[in-house]
Design a protein around this motif. Structure first.
Motif, PDB file in Angstrom:
ATOM      1  N   PHE A   1       9.123   1.555  28.404  1.00 30.26           N
ATOM      2  CA  PHE A   1       8.352   2.116  29.511  1.00 30.26           C
ATOM      3  C   PHE A   1       9.176   2.254  30.788  1.00 30.26           C
ATOM      4  N   ALA A   2      10.077   1.323  31.031  1.00 30.63           N
ATOM      5  CA  ALA A   2      10.941   1.468  32.202  1.00 30.63           C
ATOM      6  C   ALA A   2      11.888   2.647  32.018  1.00 30.63           C
ATOM      7  N   TYR A   3      12.319   2.891  30.786  1.00 31.63           N
ATOM      8  CA  TYR A   3      13.178   4.050  30.543  1.00 31.63           C
ATOM      9  C   TYR A   3      12.420   5.357  30.766  1.00 31.63           C
ATOM     10  N   LEU A   4      11.160   5.408  30.349  1.00 35.11           N
ATOM     11  CA  LEU A   4      10.348   6.599  30.634  1.00 35.11           C
ATOM     12  C   LEU A   4      10.222   6.818  32.143  1.00 35.11           C
ATOM     13  N   GLY A   5       9.957   5.747  32.878  1.00 36.18           N
ATOM     14  CA  GLY A   5       9.903   5.856  34.327  1.00 36.18           C
ATOM     15  C   GLY A   5      11.241   6.236  34.923  1.00 36.18           C
ATOM     16  N   PHE A   6      12.295   5.703  34.347  1.00 39.27           N
ATOM     17  CA  PHE A   6      13.655   6.024  34.771  1.00 39.27           C
ATOM     18  C   PHE A   6      13.928   7.513  34.606  1.00 39.27           C
TER      19      PHE A   6
ATOM     20  N   GLU B   1      11.142  -6.134  42.314  1.00 41.86           N
ATOM     21  CA  GLU B   1      10.070  -5.766  41.381  1.00 41.86           C
ATOM     22  C   GLU B   1      10.448  -6.128  39.955  1.00 41.86           C
ATOM     23  N   ILE B   2      11.672  -5.819  39.575  1.00 37.27           N
ATOM     24  CA  ILE B   2      12.122  -6.116  38.217  1.00 37.27           C
ATOM     25  C   ILE B   2      12.173  -7.624  38.000  1.00 37.27           C
TER      26      ILE B   2
ATOM     27  N   LEU C   1       6.269   1.057  33.678  1.00 32.53           N
ATOM     28  CA  LEU C   1       6.579   2.469  33.924  1.00 32.53           C
ATOM     29  C   LEU C   1       6.854   2.694  35.409  1.00 32.53           C
ATOM     30  N   PHE C   2       6.018   2.105  36.262  1.00 33.27           N
ATOM     31  CA  PHE C   2       6.218   2.224  37.704  1.00 33.27           C
ATOM     32  C   PHE C   2       7.522   1.553  38.140  1.00 33.27           C
ATOM     33  N   VAL C   3       7.795   0.377  37.607  1.00 31.54           N
ATOM     34  CA  VAL C   3       9.020  -0.346  37.963  1.00 31.54           C
ATOM     35  C   VAL C   3      10.252   0.467  37.565  1.00 31.54           C
ATOM     36  N   GLY C   4      10.220   1.046  36.379  1.00 31.80           N
ATOM     37  CA  GLY C   4      11.340   1.884  35.938  1.00 31.80           C
ATOM     38  C   GLY C   4      11.479   3.128  36.788  1.00 31.80           C
ATOM     39  N   TRP C   5      10.346   3.720  37.163  1.00 32.31           N
ATOM     40  CA  TRP C   5      10.377   4.901  38.019  1.00 32.31           C
ATOM     41  C   TRP C   5      10.965   4.561  39.387  1.00 32.31           C
TER      42      TRP C   5
END
Length: 168
Positions: A40-45, A7-8, A104-108
Motif C-alpha cells: 500500500f505504501a508503494y501504491l501511494g508512492f 509518520e512512517i 497508502l497515505f503514508v506512502g503517498w
C-alpha cells in the motif's frame, strides 16, 4: 520531510505495539504487516511520484487528512479490540481496511520527498526496525501496566497526539 519520516516511524511502532495483543500468530502477523505496508505504501508512492494526486499549494489539507485517518484508525481499533484476541483477528476487517488506507497515505506523503526505489527500500527497512521496536516497547509497557486497561490504547493515543501536533 520530517513529518513523513515520523509518520512512517509512528505507523510502524503503533501497529507493532498493537500486534502484541495477538498472542498466537506473531510471526504471520508481522510478515502480513510488512507486506501490507510495502504494497500500500508503494501504491501511494506511485500516486505521488506520477503527480496523480498532488497538493502543492494546500499543505494544510495533508495535515487534516492525516488527522482524519488517525481518528478512523483509532476508532476502528477501539471497536475491534477484544481482550482475549487482541486487535487483529478475524472480525477486525474495518481495522485492517483503516490501516491499509493509512499506509497508502503514508506512502503517498513519503513519495513527495523520497522519489527513488532505493529510498523506498530504505523506508521499508525503517518500517521493519520500528515495527519490532514498537512491539518490544509495548511488551514492556504491558508487563509494567498489566492491570490497566488503557495500556492497550497507548500507541493509538501517541499517534493521535502526533497528528494533533502537526495540525497546530
Amino acid at each position: 520531510m520530517f513529518a513523513s519520516m515520523m509518520e512512517i516511524i509512528l505507523a510502524a511502532m503503533t501497529v507493532g505495539a498493537a500486534s502484541v495483543y495477538t498472542r498466537n500468530k506473531q510471526t504471520m502477523l508481522s510478515v502480513l504487516f510488512i507486506l501490507l505496508f510495502a504494497s500500500f505504501a508503494y501504491l501511494g508512492f506511485l500516486l505521488s511520484s506520477y503527480h496523480i494526486i498532488y497538493l502543492e499549494e494546500l499543505h494544510w489539507t495533508v495535515d487534516v487528512v492525516r488527522f482524519l485517518l488517525v481518528i478512523i484508525v483509532g476508532a476502528a481499533a477501539v471497536f475491534s479490540f477484544l481482550p482475549f484476541q487482541g486487535y487483529f483477528h478475524s472480525q477486525s476487517k474495518q481495522l485492517w481496511l483503516a490501516v491499509s488506507v493509512f499506509y497508502l497515505f503514508v506512502g503517498w506523503h513519503a513519495g513527495h520527498w523520497f522519489g527513488s526505489w532505493y529510498m523506498f527500500t530504505g523506508l521499508i527497512i525503517l518500517f521493519i526496525i520500528f515495527y519490532v521496536a514498537g512491539n518490544i516497547c509495548q511488551g514492556i509497557v504491558q508487563i509494567k501496566l498489566k492491570e490497566k486497561q488503557i495500556a492497550s490504547f497507548i500507541p493509538f493515543i501517541i499517534l493521535l497526539l502526533f497528528s494533533i501536533l502537526l495540525l497546530l
